[in-house]
Structure formats: C-alpha cells, structure tokens
Enzyme design. Sequence first.
Site, PDB file in Angstrom:
ATOM      1  N   SER A   1      18.364  15.409 -12.421  1.00 25.29           N
ATOM      2  CA  SER A   1      17.347  15.631 -11.695  1.00 25.29           C
ATOM      3  C   SER A   1      16.857  17.151 -12.116  1.00 25.29           C
ATOM      4  O   SER A   1      17.702  17.894 -12.534  1.00 25.29           O
ATOM      5  CB  SER A   1      17.665  15.740 -10.109  1.00 25.29           C
ATOM      6  OG  SER A   1      16.736  16.406  -9.456  1.00 25.29           O
TER       7      SER A   1
ATOM      8  N   TYR B   1      21.030  24.282   0.710  1.00 21.28           N
ATOM      9  CA  TYR B   1      20.709  22.595   0.360  1.00 21.28           C
ATOM     10  C   TYR B   1      21.720  21.822   0.992  1.00 21.28           C
ATOM     11  O   TYR B   1      21.338  20.904   1.824  1.00 21.28           O
ATOM     12  CB  TYR B   1      20.622  22.757  -1.066  1.00 21.28           C
ATOM     13  CG  TYR B   1      20.618  21.160  -1.465  1.00 21.28           C
ATOM     14  CD1 TYR B   1      19.175  20.477  -1.425  1.00 21.28           C
ATOM     15  CD2 TYR B   1      21.621  20.307  -1.883  1.00 21.28           C
ATOM     16  CE1 TYR B   1      19.058  19.212  -1.734  1.00 21.28           C
ATOM     17  CE2 TYR B   1      21.229  18.847  -2.025  1.00 21.28           C
ATOM     18  CZ  TYR B   1      19.957  18.571  -2.124  1.00 21.28           C
ATOM     19  OH  TYR B   1      19.815  17.207  -2.627  1.00 21.28           O
TER      20      TYR B   1
ATOM     21  N   ILE C   1       0.805  -1.253   0.084  1.00 23.41           N
ATOM     22  CA  ILE C   1       0.037  -0.063  -0.002  1.00 23.41           C
ATOM     23  C   ILE C   1       0.688   1.182   0.042  1.00 23.41           C
ATOM     24  O   ILE C   1       1.753   1.431   1.106  1.00 23.41           O
ATOM     25  CB  ILE C   1      -0.855   0.128   1.288  1.00 23.41           C
ATOM     26  CG1 ILE C   1      -1.891  -1.124   1.174  1.00 23.41           C
ATOM     27  CG2 ILE C   1      -1.848   1.194   1.346  1.00 23.41           C
ATOM     28  CD1 ILE C   1      -1.452  -2.378   2.164  1.00 23.41           C
TER      29      ILE C   1
ATOM     30  N   LYS D   1      21.318  18.999   4.144  1.00 24.29           N
ATOM     31  CA  LYS D   1      21.540  17.463   4.169  1.00 24.29           C
ATOM     32  C   LYS D   1      22.446  17.172   5.061  1.00 24.29           C
ATOM     33  O   LYS D   1      22.621  15.983   5.618  1.00 24.29           O
ATOM     34  CB  LYS D   1      22.220  17.316   2.590  1.00 24.29           C
ATOM     35  CG  LYS D   1      21.099  17.393   1.655  1.00 24.29           C
ATOM     36  CD  LYS D   1      19.943  16.607   1.857  1.00 24.29           C
ATOM     37  CE  LYS D   1      18.612  16.777   0.881  1.00 24.29           C
ATOM     38  NZ  LYS D   1      17.582  15.983   1.256  1.00 24.29           N
TER      39      LYS D   1
ATOM     40  N   LYS E   1      -0.978  16.740  -9.061  1.00 26.21           N
ATOM     41  CA  LYS E   1       0.194  15.981  -8.965  1.00 26.21           C
ATOM     42  C   LYS E   1      -0.147  14.553  -8.546  1.00 26.21           C
ATOM     43  O   LYS E   1       0.560  13.514  -9.129  1.00 26.21           O
ATOM     44  CB  LYS E   1       1.132  16.805  -8.187  1.00 26.21           C
ATOM     45  CG  LYS E   1       1.766  17.893  -8.965  1.00 26.21           C
ATOM     46  CD  LYS E   1       2.943  18.360  -8.056  1.00 26.21           C
ATOM     47  CE  LYS E   1       3.186  19.849  -8.988  1.00 26.21           C
ATOM     48  NZ  LYS E   1       4.380  20.418  -8.092  1.00 26.21           N
TER      49      LYS E   1
ATOM     50  N   SER F   1      19.571  11.834   2.316  1.00 18.90           N
ATOM     51  CA  SER F   1      20.807  12.735   2.013  1.00 18.90           C
ATOM     52  C   SER F   1      21.189  13.068   1.162  1.00 18.90           C
ATOM     53  O   SER F   1      20.578  12.712  -0.034  1.00 18.90           O
ATOM     54  CB  SER F   1      21.738  12.117   3.281  1.00 18.90           C
ATOM     55  OG  SER F   1      22.659  13.128   3.575  1.00 18.90           O
TER      56      SER F   1
END
Length: 590
Positions: free
Chosen positions: A390, A326, A49, A330, A59, A303
């Site tokens: 990405s 950013y 699930i 991380k 979205k 991370s």
Amino acid sequence: MGLPPWETSDGQFFVLITGANSGLGFAIASRLIDEFITSPATPPNKHLILILSTRAPIKTRFTISRLRAHLRKLADYSPYAKSLRRKAAAQGNVYKWEDMVQRVHFLGVEVDLCNLKSVYELADKLVNGTIGSPDATTMDGLKLPHGSPGTQSFSKDIKQDDWALSQKEGSIGAQRSWGWGLSGIKVPRIDAVFLNASIGGWKGLNWPQAFWDVAFDTVEALSRPKYKVPDVGRVTDAQLGSSTSKSSAELTQSSVSSPEEPPLGAVFCSNIFGHYILTHELMPLLSRPASTSAPGGKVIWISSLEAVEEAFTIDDFQAIKSYTAYESSKRLTDLLVLTSDLPSVQHISAPFFDSSNTITISKSKTDSDSVGIPLVKPKIYVTHPGNFVSDLMPIPSFMMWGYVLVFWLMRFFGSPWHHIDPYNSAVSSVWVALTDDEVLDNMQGTRCVVVKMSQAQVPHVPLSIAIGPDSGLTIRLVEEEYATGPVGDVFINTKALATMKVSWKLLENSSGKFKAQLADHFKESTEIAVGLYEGIVKSLELWFRVLHRNMMDDVYDISIKDVWEAIEVAGYQDFQTQKLNEWFGKCLER
C-alpha cells in the site's frame, strides 16, 4: 441526458465507497464489479451503481476512467468474456460485451473526512440532492474535444467521439459511455457503504529499526510494524476554517485564533469520526420501512490487523498524544462495531441508527406522514484486509520492489495475512456486501449482526446435495487446512466442501464401516450429521447415488481421475465395487 436504464431493470445495488481512487478502495470497486457480473446468483438484468468518493474531482475522473477500463477488460477480452462468447456461438447467438457494461454505472462525489463541513455537505447531497459523474473522457481518461456529448460544453455541431455519450435513441455499446456525463441522479437508497478512506499519520520510517526488526522478528515486523515514525499531535484545522490538517507545532496558533474549539485529531477524524458522522447522516438511505420485506443496508467498516488492544487508551480517545494513532483508530473501529448490538450498549448506540435524529432528514422535504414510521436499521460489519502493498506506508517508490519481495517471502512461508495485491485483500469486504443477510446472520447465531473477518476467514459455502428419499442422515465432506498465524502460531482451518442428504438405513446396510460409525449414535434421532475427511465431492456423490439408485446425468460425465478416486473410496469406506458395474457400462455407452 443519457440516464442509465436501471429504472426498468430487475433490481439495483447502490454502493458507496470512500477512498475509492487507490489502494483497497479501488480494489473493492474492481472486485465488486467482477463478482457482481460473474456471480450466477446475480440476476442477468440487475444493475450495479457505484458511488465513488475521492477528495478531488480530478481523482474521481481518473478513478472512473480506470474502472471503465477494468470493466471493458472483463466484458470484452477476459477469460470470462471468452467463455460467454463461446457459449453464445454454440447456441447460434452473438455475444455483445456492450450489453454487459450497460449494467454498471459510475457516479462520483468528493469529500474531505478531516473537514466536518464537507462530510455534512456530502450527506446532504446524497440524501436530499442529486449527484452525477464528471465530464466524459476517452478510454485512457483523456479529455474529449470541446463540445463532445457527455461534457458540460456539449454541442450538436461537434462530431461525436466513439466513447462519448450518444444523443441518439437506441444507441448502445461504444456509442454510450456507461457512466460518464450523468447528472441529476437522485439516490433512492444505499445498499452497502464501504468506510475505507484513511490516513496513516506517519512522517517516515525508522530505517535502522526496520532492518533490525525484519531481520530478527520477521513475522511481527511485517505484520504489525513498529518502526513507523508517527506525526504525534497531528490535528485538523479549525472546523470553521479550511480542511487541511496540521501538526502539534501549529496547534498553539490555532488555539489562539479559535480558543472555543477543542483540537480534533486528524487521524481520528479521518479514520473514525468523519465516517461516523457520514454514516449517521446517511441513515435515511440505509434504513428501510419495516412494512416491507427489504433488509436494511450494510455498513462495512475497514479495520486492520494492527488493531491491537494496547494501541488504544480511553484517556487519549483521539490518539492526539499517541505514537500509534492509526492503530488506535482501527482498535476503536473494532470496539464501536463489535459492541454495537450488545444489550448493554443498545441504548447508547440507538441514536446513531435513528434517522429522525439526523440533520439531513430535518432538511428533507419528505412527506410528514412518513416521518416516525418503524424502520429496519442497517447492519454493521467490520472486516480487515490483512497486509498488502500500500502507498499508505511511507516507503520511497524506488524501494517498493523490496517491499513486494518480503511480502512474497511471507506468503511463501505460509502467512494467511500477506495478500500483496489489494485486489486479494478486498475479498472479505466484497463477500460481506454481496452475501445474503440470512447467511451472515447464521454464521454466529440469529442475534449476530456484526462480524470481523479477513480474506483468510471468508467462509466457503458448501454444496448441498439431496440424494436419499429418506434423508435422515447428513454426510459432511470436510477438508482441513493448516495455516500459520501472524505470530507463528499454527491453527487448523476447517472447511465443509459439501453436505449430502442420504438414507440412514441404506448406508448402514451397504457399508460395514458406516454401520460401525453409526452404532454409537441414538437411533431415535431424526437428524444426525457425520463428518468425512477422505474422498472428493464427485466420487462420494457417485457412490451415494449408485447406492440409492438416484442417478443424474452429470455422474456419467466424470474424469478418469474421479473414477480412480471412486475406487479408492470403495476401499476405505467398505463399499462393494461391483455395484459400480451398471454405472460403468452406461458410461462406456455414452
């Protein structure tokens, strides 16, 4: 209406993924489906699930459409499906892909991690409320006709679409939507949560510096780029207001309107703080009663390879003034997770895992007798995906081909971090989620409940073969691989291919080389392990079974290549090849 039949299944696996609509989040969902379905370790009637979190219903709807298409491909016309179809035909049965897709269910939720009110609302909905999925769509994600089953406008007078949710008892396959039109679903627990959603906090790229760095410091430039232009000072809107974020230029106006509320860094809130609050408020679903044998859930933080020490400073905890917000978020992720189980930190981290200390439990209608019972807390992990192509990077779409090309070049020159496709980068996260707790605990000792790994570090679970009646000796077949690190350093990755339990005395009497190798070990030892770096699993298993006269049917089903390898093993392990005569004769008879 059309509830998925997991109540009668052999088990369920409930997973929450934030940022599931694209990039790594979507890749995690896709890979989770593939490995859950195809793994021999998954019971055939166990259900998956997926609770998919995005920022908007449109979205969520499109994400579920794409994942349904991915599942259909796996179940109906992938190589895996073709092998199942051939196997079923050989047994006189008919393979039905419809049965497989019924084991995966999609639920959708929305959250804005930069809006703490939205975070608390999602946690309350999951713990105390019910969730469902958007209206059903066609296979391509298009709207069904008004009144179709699986939509809020359902009418019995409307002709049913093939992909809509059937209202007829016993309907299967294409007559069911396996994930659409579900409503009123109460989530009993969460087995794994992937804290994946994040923002970069960049406005663009410094192109001259980018070309210079790539040309003269290629590995570092493509592993930890320093040419991203940061949006320094970016903060969220006042938490009593809207959910969007703004730059430092608008901070003064915000401070005037709500002087009592301190600024909240947007990147910090999205990547760390929002997830931190969400996970804390979900502790009632992630924890398990200590009276049961069930393990707690898994919290898997995502991370980055860029989580370097110099990116974070305690003086700018939220990285509002930082040029590396950013990377700072991380690095803080690593610090929070990897230290959470240290003895000196447990008294500080304990409230985070305390279900009774959450707002969601205070709103719960749970029986008062169950409050205060001992609970098994979830285990917390951190993984990083390496580098992949990405849309988080602020690169124009027409230049994506160059982005992909340089990543392929890095891969060609031996980089273990550049996976290009996010599906490959999802390996470590999915492996942690599906691997038994005992295996993870034994990786670094019984105390370890946290580990950071990437795809290149996912351990290979070796075959375990018991051959000898007197198993006083363990032979480990080991393979060494050489890889290049992100800054050009070369390291050796050792992987155990198989472990074989054999008789010490028998092996010593059968091979002069083994006798010399074992001579230096203490004979009174009840268990000793010896590593071998030559040979393959099939050829060594054949020799050990022949020597122990413990043959299995599969050793007679061996390729010509493996036969030659077995002859080579005889040479460098000092075995007598005539001992293979009886085995070889039976192979010819078959």
